[in-house]
Design a protein around this motif. Structure first.
Motif, mmCIF file in Angstrom:
data_model
loop_
_atom_site.group_PDB
_atom_site.id
_atom_site.type_symbol
_atom_site.label_atom_id
_atom_site.label_comp_id
_atom_site.label_asym_id
_atom_site.label_seq_id
_atom_site.Cartn_x
_atom_site.Cartn_y
_atom_site.Cartn_z
ATOM 1 N N ALA A 1 -26.159 15.306 -6.299
ATOM 2 C CA ALA A 1 -26.018 15.030 -4.755
ATOM 3 C C ALA A 1 -26.182 13.373 -4.853
ATOM 4 O O ALA A 1 -27.141 12.728 -5.313
ATOM 5 C CB ALA A 1 -27.275 15.467 -4.489
ATOM 6 N N GLU B 1 -31.675 11.126 9.720
ATOM 7 C CA GLU B 1 -30.577 11.882 9.583
ATOM 8 C C GLU B 1 -30.243 11.686 7.989
ATOM 9 O O GLU B 1 -30.501 10.903 7.377
ATOM 10 C CB GLU B 1 -29.553 11.754 10.389
ATOM 11 N N HIS C 1 -28.255 25.180 0.356
ATOM 12 C CA HIS C 1 -29.462 24.536 0.132
ATOM 13 C C HIS C 1 -30.170 24.542 1.472
ATOM 14 O O HIS C 1 -29.698 24.487 2.510
ATOM 15 C CB HIS C 1 -29.008 23.382 -0.466
ATOM 16 N N PHE D 1 -35.874 14.980 -5.304
ATOM 17 C CA PHE D 1 -36.394 14.012 -4.211
ATOM 18 C C PHE D 1 -37.466 14.996 -3.629
ATOM 19 O O PHE D 1 -37.160 15.643 -2.751
ATOM 20 C CB PHE D 1 -35.471 13.461 -3.371
ATOM 21 N N TYR E 1 -30.119 3.177 -5.371
ATOM 22 C CA TYR E 1 -30.908 4.242 -5.968
ATOM 23 C C TYR E 1 -30.979 4.194 -7.326
ATOM 24 O O TYR E 1 -29.913 4.079 -8.217
ATOM 25 C CB TYR E 1 -30.231 5.662 -5.593
ATOM 26 N N CYS F 1 -29.241 8.292 3.829
ATOM 27 C CA CYS F 1 -29.157 8.142 2.071
ATOM 28 C C CYS F 1 -28.130 8.947 1.680
ATOM 29 O O CYS F 1 -27.954 9.017 0.374
ATOM 30 C CB CYS F 1 -30.517 8.836 1.621
ATOM 31 N N HIS F 2 -27.301 9.631 2.435
ATOM 32 C CA HIS F 2 -26.114 10.339 2.060
ATOM 33 C C HIS F 2 -24.911 10.215 2.757
ATOM 34 O O HIS F 2 -25.182 10.037 3.940
ATOM 35 C CB HIS F 2 -26.285 11.895 1.974
ATOM 36 N N ALA G 1 -31.579 20.088 4.188
ATOM 37 C CA ALA G 1 -32.128 19.456 3.141
ATOM 38 C C ALA G 1 -33.351 20.403 2.443
ATOM 39 O O ALA G 1 -34.026 21.133 2.996
ATOM 40 C CB ALA G 1 -33.036 18.274 3.734
ATOM 41 N N PRO G 2 -33.353 20.080 0.855
ATOM 42 C CA PRO G 2 -34.421 20.691 0.254
ATOM 43 C C PRO G 2 -35.792 20.572 0.895
ATOM 44 O O PRO G 2 -35.972 19.709 1.608
ATOM 45 C CB PRO G 2 -33.953 20.170 -1.262
ATOM 46 N N SER H 1 -31.892 21.975 8.406
ATOM 47 C CA SER H 1 -30.879 20.687 8.336
ATOM 48 C C SER H 1 -30.068 20.802 6.899
ATOM 49 O O SER H 1 -29.138 20.061 6.965
ATOM 50 C CB SER H 1 -31.985 19.397 8.213
ATOM 51 N N HIS I 1 -39.115 12.046 5.383
ATOM 52 C CA HIS I 1 -38.163 11.483 5.996
ATOM 53 C C HIS I 1 -37.526 12.236 7.318
ATOM 54 O O HIS I 1 -37.219 11.570 8.237
ATOM 55 C CB HIS I 1 -36.795 11.049 5.173
ATOM 56 N N GLU I 2 -37.385 13.525 7.315
ATOM 57 C CA GLU I 2 -36.785 14.409 8.438
ATOM 58 C C GLU I 2 -38.015 14.254 9.440
ATOM 59 O O GLU I 2 -37.507 14.551 10.628
ATOM 60 C CB GLU I 2 -36.691 15.819 7.964
ATOM 61 N N ASP J 1 -33.426 23.388 -3.340
ATOM 62 C CA ASP J 1 -32.388 22.590 -3.617
ATOM 63 C C ASP J 1 -31.096 23.230 -4.308
ATOM 64 O O ASP J 1 -31.055 24.550 -4.050
ATOM 65 C CB ASP J 1 -32.883 21.763 -4.779
ATOM 66 N N LEU J 2 -30.289 22.558 -4.936
ATOM 67 C CA LEU J 2 -29.228 23.198 -5.565
ATOM 68 C C LEU J 2 -29.411 24.439 -6.505
ATOM 69 O O LEU J 2 -28.562 25.297 -6.737
ATOM 70 C CB LEU J 2 -28.015 22.320 -6.049
ATOM 71 N N LYS K 1 -32.205 23.449 -15.198
ATOM 72 C CA LYS K 1 -31.434 24.306 -14.195
ATOM 73 C C LYS K 1 -30.416 25.393 -15.060
ATOM 74 O O LYS K 1 -30.587 26.386 -14.575
ATOM 75 C CB LYS K 1 -30.198 23.266 -13.378
HETATM 76 C C1 HEC Z 1 -34.343 8.816 2.443
HETATM 77 C C2 HEC Z 1 -33.405 9.215 1.817
HETATM 78 C C3 HEC Z 1 -32.860 10.565 2.011
HETATM 79 C C4 HEC Z 1 -32.613 11.303 3.371
HETATM 80 C C5 HEC Z 1 -32.783 11.099 4.619
HETATM 81 C C6 HEC Z 1 -31.873 12.619 2.742
HETATM 82 N N1 HEC Z 1 -31.947 12.633 1.667
HETATM 83 FE FE1 HEC Z 1 -31.085 14.198 0.211
HETATM 84 N N2 HEC Z 1 -31.642 13.255 -1.498
HETATM 85 C C7 HEC Z 1 -32.172 12.104 -1.398
HETATM 86 C C8 HEC Z 1 -32.445 11.491 -2.866
HETATM 87 C C9 HEC Z 1 -33.051 10.324 -3.428
HETATM 88 C C10 HEC Z 1 -31.900 12.731 -3.517
HETATM 89 C C11 HEC Z 1 -32.122 12.954 -5.256
HETATM 90 C C12 HEC Z 1 -30.759 12.625 -5.676
HETATM 91 C C13 HEC Z 1 -30.777 12.862 -7.249
HETATM 92 O O1 HEC Z 1 -31.603 12.186 -8.016
HETATM 93 O O2 HEC Z 1 -30.143 13.701 -7.959
HETATM 94 C C14 HEC Z 1 -31.488 13.694 -2.757
HETATM 95 C C15 HEC Z 1 -31.106 15.046 -3.015
HETATM 96 C C16 HEC Z 1 -30.480 16.079 -2.037
HETATM 97 C C17 HEC Z 1 -29.958 17.246 -2.406
HETATM 98 C C18 HEC Z 1 -30.021 17.794 -3.919
HETATM 99 C C19 HEC Z 1 -31.180 18.387 -4.478
HETATM 100 C C20 HEC Z 1 -31.037 18.687 -5.814
HETATM 101 O O3 HEC Z 1 -31.250 18.076 -6.575
HETATM 102 O O4 HEC Z 1 -30.644 20.006 -5.821
HETATM 103 C C21 HEC Z 1 -29.345 17.833 -1.353
HETATM 104 C C22 HEC Z 1 -28.578 19.237 -1.218
HETATM 105 C C23 HEC Z 1 -29.720 16.858 -0.340
HETATM 106 N N3 HEC Z 1 -30.452 15.709 -0.767
HETATM 107 C C24 HEC Z 1 -29.373 17.012 1.008
HETATM 108 C C25 HEC Z 1 -29.904 16.332 2.114
HETATM 109 C C26 HEC Z 1 -29.663 16.631 3.489
HETATM 110 C C27 HEC Z 1 -28.957 18.024 4.090
HETATM 111 C C28 HEC Z 1 -30.311 15.606 4.193
HETATM 112 C C29 HEC Z 1 -30.393 15.452 5.722
HETATM 113 C C30 HEC Z 1 -30.985 16.398 6.282
HETATM 114 C C31 HEC Z 1 -30.848 14.861 3.105
HETATM 115 N N4 HEC Z 1 -30.618 15.168 1.954
HETATM 116 C C32 HEC Z 1 -31.411 13.793 3.698
HETATM 117 C C33 HEC Z 1 -32.590 11.221 -0.227
HETATM 118 C C34 HEC Z 1 -32.243 11.639 0.819
#
Ligand code: HEC
Ligand code: HEC
Ligand code: HEC
Ligand code: HEC
Ligand code: HEC
Ligand code: HEC
Ligand code: HEC
Length: 401
Positions: A271, A245, A204, A229, A285, A249-250, A213-214, A211, A235-236, A217-218, A8
């Motif tokens: 995250a 949602e 992100h 991830f 985790y 996981c967060h 979600a990546p 939503s 999952h979404e 990513d960051l 990064k």
């Molecule tokens: C099934 C589990 C799960 C769900 C549901 C989920 N996440 Fe994540 N997310 C993870 C995991 C595991 C990581 C990785 C964390 C790490 O190792 O740093 C992650 C990482 C992230 C990151 C950081 C990515 C990076 O490394 O730069 C963001 C931003 C993020 N999630 C946003 C979201 C958002 C917004 C949602 C809902 C729309 C969401 N996540 C739903 C499991 C999930």
């Protein structure tokens, strides 16, 4: 390949790494604090005023040349006020701006949020008192502001990454608790598009859904194989289970200032995975996209499921015995194995969840935290965990499972 912070870092533009700090306060007793306009400009105005008072800007330029142009000159913004009156600090508008000795219609004290130290103010008073001489040779290397951030920091790709990856000191230390500016560090809202604080795709996400979600990513990465991830999308999507949602996981934030979101001092730029509000509340985790103690990836009977984002597409036997897993049926509860051997199908008892082809019929019922029973057209009922009725040519009377 797993993602690392080093990779990064490489994405950052070089200037962003050359950070310096210019917090040193002016010391009027220091050897180089000669009572000249050069000291006033270089040691006081440059660090304290010139972020806002730039050459060509809306407010008076306070560089050496700019200051010279204020001697015995009336203010444009406040007609009748002379900016610097040699020999008379109190008659000098610039001086009154600094001391805050102003009437209600004379604007704000300067600098707007944090007054200069008394000794610094006294130094300026003495310079004006002694004639406001401009007779000195300005240091050519000190032309304008000693900026805290390096050149180019205003670029979103520079300060955005620094903030998202937690590489710079917590912005709130200088830009204010709510990022609305403090001292001479500007309000973040002054440049950003309206609504950025609640916009989940501002920093992100956004590539596949809105939503947040990546991918993206960051670090701005879009390449699925590089993400921390890889399975956000699955999952979404909710093809074989409810559309999950972020809360699964967060901790889901409501805006950028939500505690633990972008500003969490101990783990800045990471995250956090928090399962407590989801179906796998006791999940763990392990980092690198790997989880254990899960309900969701378990067999429906306990919380011992494991998962890794490199596993790829999961088939029906990945978590519990599926329609064709003949030998694994005995790992399922009660009478599963017996019934399956008698050639019943999953759909006979889980009719709304699975269709006759053995595929998920209603995604919303599968891995939703409860076992959904539905006998379809079979003449069966289940009350208090006991089955009654006739099915596969067999009479059941209050049978336990
Ligand atoms: C099934 C589990 C799960 C769900 C549901 C989920 N996440 Fe994540 N997310 C993870 C995991 C595991 C990581 C990785 C964390 C790490 O190792 O740093 C992650 C990482 C992230 C990151 C950081 C990515 C990076 O490394 O730069 C963001 C931003 C993020 N999630 C946003 C979201 C958002 C917004 C949602 C809902 C729309 C969401 N996540 C739903 C499991 C999930
Ligand atoms: C955060 C931005 C900011 C900083 C830092 C700042 N100013 Fe200002 N200054 C302004 C603004 C905005 C105005 C116009 C509104 C007002 O007069 O209150 C202004 C107006 C002034 C004026 C009156 C200008 C006129 O129209 O005649 C003077 C004099 C002045 N500033 C001096 C200073 C000095 C000296 C410093 C440093 C010690 C300083 N300012 C630091 C933003 C700033
Ligand atoms: C130690 C104090 C300090 C910290 C910490 C700090 N800033 Fe600043 N920031 C300033 C000051 C002072 C300015 C005014 C211009 C300058 O000195 O660079 C500024 C200006 C800026 C600007 C405008 C730059 C320009 O050229 O117009 C941006 C963007 C910015 N900061 C973003 C951030 C972000 C994002 C963070 C957190 C990751 C942060 N800052 C942390 C003090 C700070
Ligand atoms: C000098 C103007 C300026 C200031 C001040 C500023 N930004 Fe920005 N920032 C931008 C611009 C331009 C963008 C691009 C998006 C837009 O236009 O809103 C951006 C985007 C961002 C992004 C998203 C980057 C990405 O695309 O992933 C983050 C994060 C960010 N800024 C943080 C901050 C924070 C925190 C502060 C206050 C400490 C701040 N910025 C102050 C100009 C600024
Ligand atoms: C100004 C940039 C920015 C905006 C806007 C933003 N996020 Fe984030 N988000 C981040 C950063 C930075 C992280 C990782 C930081 C950390 O935890 O240290 C993060 C992490 C996350 C995570 C992972 C859990 C966590 O807190 O670490 C989720 C979930 C998330 N954001 C959801 C959202 C949602 C939902 C929105 C819209 C309401 C949103 N984000 C808006 C910057 C932003
Ligand atoms: C990721 C793990 C996982 C995979 C893969 C999986 N299941 Fe499940 N399944 C579960 C869990 C956990 C339950 C427990 C009940 C619940 O929460 O819905 C369950 C429950 C069921 C049930 C019971 C009825 C119900 O609604 O709970 C049926 C039938 C079923 N799964 C069929 C299938 C079929 C068919 C496939 C392949 C298309 C499949 N499962 C793939 C985890 C999985
Ligand atoms: C004869 C009816 C019947 C058939 C056929 C059947 N199930 Fe079940 N299933 C049940 C009952 C009853 C339960 C327990 C419900 C309870 O008490 O919570 C159950 C529970 C489950 C569970 C939760 C974990 C467990 O073992 O209790 C899963 C997963 C599941 N079934 C999947 C399937 C799958 C996949 C098939 C086809 C291979 C299938 N079932 C066929 C009746 C049936």
């Amino acid at each position: 390949m797993k993602k690392t912070v080093n990779r990064k870092l490489l994405l950052l533009l070089a200037p962003a790494l050359l950070l310096g700090c210019s917090e040193d306060e002016f010391d009027p007793t220091a050897a180089d604090a000669t009572l000249t306009a050069c000291t006033v400009v270089e040691k006081i105005f440059a660090p304290k005023c010139n972020d806002c008072h730039k050459p060509g800007g809306d407010y008076p330029d306070l560089s050496y040349d700019g200051l010279a142009a204020l001697i015995n000159v009336e203010s444009e913004g406040y007609p009748g006020q002379v900016q610097v009156v040699p020999g008379d600090p109190e008659a000098s508008f610039l001086y009154r701006k600094i001391t805050g000795n102003l009437t209600a219609d004379e604007g704000d004290p300067m600098p707007e949020k944090k007054a200069l130290p008394d000794a610094t103010i006294a130094f300026i008073a003495q310079w004006i008192q002694e004639g406001a001489s401009m007779d000195c040779t300005p240091d050519p290397t000190n032309t304008s502001t000693e900026a805290y951030h390096p050149a180019g920091y205003a670029e979103a790709t520079v300060h955005g990454y620094e903030m998202e990856l937690g590489l710079e000191t917590d912005c709130r230390q200088c830009h204010g608790d709510n990022l609305q500016g403090a001292d001479d560090a500007p309000d973040c809202d002054s440049c950003h598009q309206e609504g950025w604080r609640e916009d989940c795709t501002y920093c992100h996400g956004g590539a596949v859904s809105d939503s947040g979600a990546p991918p993206r990513d960051l670090a701005g990465l879009m390449d699925l194989t590089m993400l921390s991830f890889k399975a956000h999308g699955q999952h979404e999507a909710g093809d074989a289970h409810p559309a999950y949602e972020c809360e699964q996981c967060h901790d889901k934030p409501t805006d950028v200032m939500t505690p633990g979101h972008i500003f969490d001092d101990e783990t800045a730029g990471v995250a956090e995975v928090v399962f407590s509000a989801g179906l796998s509340a006791q999940g763990t985790y392990n980092g690198n996209g790997s989880c254990s103690n899960l309900y969701c990836h378990g067999n429906g009977r306990n919380n011992s499921g494991t998962a890794d984002h490199d596993d790829g597409q999961l088939d029906c036997n990945a978590c519990h015995a599926g329609p064709t897993a003949t030998t694994a049926w005995r790992t399922m509860s009660g009478e599963h194995s017996k019934h399956m051997r008698e050639r019943l199908a999953c759909t006979d008892c889980h009719n709304s969840t699975v269709n006759s082809a053995g595929a998920i019929a209603q995604a919303a019922l599968h891995v939703n935290g409860q076992v959904d029973l539905d006998f379809g057209t079979n003449d069966m009922t289940r009350t208090n965990n006991r089955c009654t009725g006739t099915c596969h040519n067999e009479r059941h009377t209050n049978e336990t499972w």
